[in-house]
Enzyme design. Sequence first.
Site, PDB file in Angstrom:
ATOM      1  N   SER A  97      70.359 135.908  16.231  1.00 57.48           N
ATOM      2  CA  SER A  97      69.587 135.890  16.820  1.00 57.48           C
ATOM      3  C   SER A  97      68.068 136.018  16.166  1.00 57.48           C
ATOM      4  CB  SER A  97      69.360 137.198  17.661  1.00 57.48           C
ATOM      5  OG  SER A  97      68.114 137.302  18.230  1.00 57.48           O
ATOM      6  N   ASP A 240      62.895 133.599  20.742  1.00 49.92           N
ATOM      7  CA  ASP A 240      63.714 133.509  19.629  1.00 49.92           C
ATOM      8  C   ASP A 240      64.354 132.560  19.987  1.00 49.92           C
ATOM      9  OD1 ASP A 240      65.591 134.845  21.663  1.00 49.92           O
ATOM     10  OD2 ASP A 240      66.404 136.002  19.623  1.00 49.92           O
ATOM     11  N   ASP A 242      68.161 132.079  19.071  1.00 51.86           N
ATOM     12  CA  ASP A 242      69.226 131.640  19.971  1.00 51.86           C
ATOM     13  C   ASP A 242      68.518 131.868  21.940  1.00 51.86           C
ATOM     14  OD1 ASP A 242      68.603 134.957  19.829  1.00 51.86           O
ATOM     15  OD2 ASP A 242      70.830 135.519  20.362  1.00 51.86           O
ATOM     16  N   ASP A 244      67.951 134.128  23.697  1.00 54.49           N
ATOM     17  CA  ASP A 244      67.907 135.257  24.828  1.00 54.49           C
ATOM     18  C   ASP A 244      66.457 136.552  24.745  1.00 54.49           C
ATOM     19  OD1 ASP A 244      67.523 136.494  21.967  1.00 54.49           O
ATOM     20  OD2 ASP A 244      69.504 138.023  22.585  1.00 54.49           O
TER      21      ASP A 244
HETATM   22 MG    MG Z   1      67.957 136.485  20.420  1.00 59.07          MG
END
Ligand code: MG
Length: 453
Positions: A97, A240, A242, A244
Site C-alpha cells: 500500500s 496511495d 496501490d 485504494d
Molecule cells: Mg493502499
Amino acid sequence: MTTDKLFGTNGIRFIPGQEYGLDFIVNMGLSIGTFFKGNNIIVGFDGRHSSPSISRAISAGLMESGKNVISANMVPTPSLQLITKTSYDGGVMITASHNPSEYNGIKVISSNGIEVSRSDEKIIEDVYSQKNFTKKTWENVGSINSNSTVITDYINSVIHNVDSLSIKKRKLKIVIDSGNGTQALSAPFIAESLGCEVITLNNHIDGNFSGRGGEPTPKTLSFLSQSVIENEADIGVGYDGDGDRSIFCDETGTVFWGDKSGTLVAEHLIQKGIKSPIVTTIATSQIIEKIALKYDVKVYRTKVGSVDVSHKMMELDSTFGFEENGGCLYSPHVAVRDGAMGTALMLELLASSEESLSTRLSSLPKFYQSKTKFVCPVDSRQSIISKIASSLTETIDQTDGLKILWSENSWSLIRPSGTEPIIRLFSESDNQNHLDQITETCSKLVNDLINDL
Ligand code: MG
C-alpha cells in the site's frame, strides 16, 4: 500450539529479504492455496521493485497446492478485488500500500472481492506454522495463464456506477496525483471518460515513490494543492501506492482528510435515496453522525481497518463506507476501498449542483482535528496503552486501542499502527483550545511512557 500472528490491519507486511525470504513467500502461497476451496486464483501486484518476484513465488506456491493461477500483472488493488468478485474463486494482491518502498505485503482476497476475515487469516497462519500444506504431485500441479482485461473491466465498472451523463455535462477540471502508484493505470482514463479535463502529477509508476512518497496526506500533497490553484481546477485528488485510497483537495487548494470527503459522499448518496446504514471506523470524525441524524440514517463504527469496514458493510447490506485515511467503499461496485471509485463519486457529487467543493465542505459541522504519531517498539505499544487506560477517570472505549471520550464533542484515540512500529494519536473537538489541550495531555502521557522504556 500458538501460531505467530502474520497478518496486520491490511494483510501481511514485511521487508523482503530481511524479515522473510522467498521460501516464506512460496510457503505462504502453499498455505493460501491450501486454504482456498475453489481452483482459480488471480494474482496481481503493485509497482514496487520486489513485487514481480514475490508474485511469482506466491504463484509457485499456489500452483504447487493444485490451484490454477491467473496472472493480472501490475494493477491497482481495487481492480484485482473487483475481478476476483466477478470472475474468480479467490485472489492474492502483492502490495504494501502506502508503506515506504522497501516494504511489501500480501493481501488475500475472498471470492466476494473482500479481504479474507480475521478468522480466515488465522486459518492461513495455522496452515503456515504447522506446515499443513496440500501439495500436489507433478501431474496435478496447477496451471498459469494471464488476464489482460483487469484494468479495462475496472475502469468500465467505475464509470457504470456513477451518473456519467451529468458528470460529462458539468465539464469539471481535475488534477490527479497518482503518487507514482498504480492508480496511474486507471484514474486518469476514468476522469477523461467522464468528460473531465485532466492534469496529472507523478503519473509514472516508480517503485521508489520518488514524487511525494506513497502516502497521500495534507502534508505530502502540497504540490497537488499548488497545481489545483494554478490550473484553476475544480478538484484535486492524491492516491496511495496501490490506488485504494484517495485524499481530495478543493478548488482553493485546501487538502482535507477522508472523513470529510466520506461524509460529503455519504450525504450525496442519501440525497439520491440510498438509506442503508453507513459504516466507518472509530477513528473518523463525529460529523458523519451529525449529518446522518438529519436524514434518520444509521451509522455503524468498526475497528480501524478497511477489512472490518468491508465485512460490516456485507453484514448490514450497506451501500457505503469510508475511513479517515481516504478509504471509500461502495458496494454496488465492490465493497472494498477504492481510490478511483471514491473519485468518481466525488465528481458525481460536484455534478449534482453548481456549488464548488469548498462551499460543500463549509456546509459540514465544524470540528477541529489533530493527528500525530510516536515511534515505539512494537512489543511495548500495548502495555503503554493499557497503562494510560488504567490511569484515566474519563469514559473510555477499547474497541480498538484506547478511545477517550473527554466530553460530548471531544475525543482522542491512541492506538498501535497495524503496519508500522508506531503509536498513532487522533483527537477531535468542536473547540480549538480544547483540542490543543487534549492533544498535549495525550502526547505527554505517551511520550513519558516511551521515555521510561
Ligand atoms: Mg493502499
